[in-house]
Design a protein around this motif. Structure first.
Motif, PDB file in Angstrom:
ATOM      1  N   LYS A 204       0.804  -1.081   0.087  1.00 43.16           N
ATOM      2  CA  LYS A 204       0.008  -0.095  -0.048  1.00 43.16           C
ATOM      3  C   LYS A 204       0.904   1.293   0.036  1.00 43.16           C
ATOM      4  N   VAL A 205       0.800   2.298  -0.791  1.00 41.95           N
ATOM      5  CA  VAL A 205       1.402   3.296  -0.981  1.00 41.95           C
ATOM      6  C   VAL A 205       0.558   4.617  -0.341  1.00 41.95           C
ATOM      7  N   THR A 206       1.100   5.284   0.645  1.00 39.43           N
ATOM      8  CA  THR A 206       0.225   6.430   1.189  1.00 39.43           C
ATOM      9  C   THR A 206       1.162   7.730   1.290  1.00 39.43           C
ATOM     10  N   GLY A 207       2.556   7.479   0.967  1.00 38.72           N
ATOM     11  CA  GLY A 207       3.510   8.501   1.058  1.00 38.72           C
ATOM     12  C   GLY A 207       4.979   7.951   0.785  1.00 38.72           C
ATOM     13  N   PRO A 208       5.929   8.916   0.979  1.00 37.44           N
ATOM     14  CA  PRO A 208       7.180   8.501   0.503  1.00 37.44           C
ATOM     15  C   PRO A 208       7.854   7.290   1.211  1.00 37.44           C
ATOM     16  N   GLU A 209       7.337   7.196   2.540  1.00 36.30           N
ATOM     17  CA  GLU A 209       7.976   6.001   3.253  1.00 36.30           C
ATOM     18  C   GLU A 209       7.505   4.913   2.489  1.00 36.30           C
ATOM     19  N   ASP A 210       6.548   4.897   2.098  1.00 29.83           N
ATOM     20  CA  ASP A 210       6.067   3.353   1.740  1.00 29.83           C
ATOM     21  C   ASP A 210       6.889   3.015   0.517  1.00 29.83           C
ATOM     22  N   VAL A 211       7.725   3.743  -0.218  1.00 29.57           N
ATOM     23  CA  VAL A 211       8.365   3.414  -1.545  1.00 29.57           C
ATOM     24  C   VAL A 211       9.962   3.362  -1.293  1.00 29.57           C
ATOM     25  N   ALA A 212      10.178   3.650   0.131  1.00 31.97           N
ATOM     26  CA  ALA A 212      11.763   3.705   0.461  1.00 31.97           C
ATOM     27  C   ALA A 212      12.208   2.507   0.159  1.00 31.97           C
TER      28      ALA A 212
ATOM     29  N   VAL B 273      11.155  11.229  -7.954  1.00 27.48           N
ATOM     30  CA  VAL B 273      12.423  11.977  -7.512  1.00 27.48           C
ATOM     31  C   VAL B 273      12.256  12.586  -6.273  1.00 27.48           C
ATOM     32  N   GLU B 274      11.344  13.306  -6.208  1.00 30.70           N
ATOM     33  CA  GLU B 274      11.199  14.383  -4.984  1.00 30.70           C
ATOM     34  C   GLU B 274      10.835  13.374  -3.562  1.00 30.70           C
ATOM     35  N   TRP B 275       9.936  12.291  -3.838  1.00 26.48           N
ATOM     36  CA  TRP B 275       9.957  11.441  -2.731  1.00 26.48           C
ATOM     37  C   TRP B 275      10.976  10.617  -2.369  1.00 26.48           C
ATOM     38  N   SER B 276      11.974  10.255  -3.400  1.00 22.75           N
ATOM     39  CA  SER B 276      13.139   9.647  -2.936  1.00 22.75           C
ATOM     40  C   SER B 276      13.965  10.710  -2.259  1.00 22.75           C
ATOM     41  N   GLU B 277      14.017  11.880  -2.450  1.00 22.93           N
ATOM     42  CA  GLU B 277      14.846  12.719  -2.155  1.00 22.93           C
ATOM     43  C   GLU B 277      14.353  13.152  -0.331  1.00 22.93           C
ATOM     44  N   GLU B 278      12.915  13.141  -0.279  1.00 21.33           N
ATOM     45  CA  GLU B 278      12.522  13.503   0.904  1.00 21.33           C
ATOM     46  C   GLU B 278      12.753  12.055   2.069  1.00 21.33           C
ATOM     47  N   ASN B 279      12.827  10.864   1.544  1.00 22.65           N
ATOM     48  CA  ASN B 279      13.290   9.699   2.108  1.00 22.65           C
ATOM     49  C   ASN B 279      14.608   9.904   2.571  1.00 22.65           C
TER      50      ASN B 279
END
Length: 327
Positions: A175-183, A200-206
């Motif tokens: 389940k994907v709700t935000g950046p932490e779920d794709v880390a 890319v932005e989610w990855s940088e946030e992680n």
């Protein structure tokens, strides 16, 4: 530029698979199924043959007069889009050569209002923009999201809301709700797209949060992406929500595990007809879109492909787009 509040907040597609099943089993005329969940029902109803019997609309002379003279003299509207392998956006009919889908239907409506013959040219995603830059094509109607960066080079007339979807192999449990779920996850995305920018932005946030970055994967062909997803070489694919939901309903080998506004957490993303900046065409495009919104043919096209949930009330010229930093 100022931003406007999102008309929809980012949401997770919890229970989407069951919603798709219900939509597919419902009465097509009951009007209850809209948006991503309704896309699945399009699979059973939509005509995917080359003889499309498209919804049409008459020419409006006052709007046609707004078209630049060179295009009026030519008598054709040169439209570019980028077909995928599956509906409902832009794809090939059962003859494997006729381009069909909701984007193509809307392109024909716009050309009809403008009194021009629509000539649709399939091209790769990158070559859509190359052709617009060179003037080879008049307008791109191919699921192009408005972004502030793109507005440096292009003018936009919006016509659909933009929603993105994370897809996984059926039964993945993800389940994907935000950046932490794709880390740390292996996620496929197409290069140069709004989806890539978000990922890319989610990855940088992680990374800033001390989590693992996203392992971003790129594939040249959609078929390769889904082969990698089925075989377990990637965990997720991020792409347009309509295509994701349509595939989940028609093949049963994938599932939508999260959805997100194409504009990010604070802005509803918008899909728009795209033309070279300051070439004089955008007002005619917006007025044509508002004409078909007003006369009901726009709604009929979206209903045909079960995308009523992504409709807009009005076409806007150069509306706020995905921010350059999306922070």
């Amino acid at each position: 530029m100022p931003t406007r509040p999102a008309r929809r907040t980012a949401a997770v597609a919890l229970g989407l698979a069951s919603a798709l099943v219900l939509a597919a089993c419902g009465n097509p005329s009951d009007g209850a199924a809209t948006g991503a969940a309704a896309t699945g029902s399009a699979a059973a109803r939509a005509n995917t043959g080359p003889d499309q019997k498209r919804i049409t609309t008459p020419t409006v002379d006052s709007i046609a007069a707004e078209v630049p003279e060179a295009i009026r003299r030519r008598g054709t509207l040169e439209i570019v889009n980028s077909p995928g392998s599956a509906g409902p956006l832009t794809f090939y009919a059962t003859d494997n050569k006729t381009v069909i889908g909701v984007e193509t239907d809307l392109a024909h409506l716009v050309a009809g209002v403008l009194g021009l013959e629509p000539r649709v040219h399939p091209a790769s995603w990158e070559n859509m923009f190359v052709g617009l830059d060179s003037g080879k094509y008049d307008v791109g109607i191919g699921n192009i999201t408005v972004t502030e960066e793109r507005k440096d080079k292009y003018d936009f007339a919006s016509y659909r809301e933009d929603h993105l979807a994370f897809q996984a192999k059926k039964g993945s449990g993800l389940k994907v709700t935000g950046p932490e779920d794709v880390a740390g996850k292996r996620v496929a995305v197409s290069s140069g797209t709004n989806q890539e920018k978000l990922l890319v932005e989610w990855s940088e946030e992680n990374v800033r949060a001390g989590r693992a970055p996203v392992d971003i994967k790129y594939f040249q062909h959609e078929s390769d992406t889904y082969l990698a997803l089925r075989s377990g070489r990637i965990d997720l694919h991020l792409g347009p929500n309509p295509t994701a939901a349509y595939r989940a309903a028609t093949t049963g080998d994938t599932e939508v595990v999260g959805t997100y506004s194409g504009g990010g957490a604070t802005l509803q993303g918008l899909i728009a007809a795209t033309t070279k900046k300051d070439n004089g065409l955008v007002k005619a495009l917006a007025d044509a879109l508002n004409e078909v919104i007003g006369n009901g043919t726009y709604a009929k096209v979206l209903k045909r492909w079960s995308l009523a949930g992504e409709s807009v009330a009005k076409s806007e010229i150069n509306p706020p787009g995905l921010p350059r930093t999306n922070k």
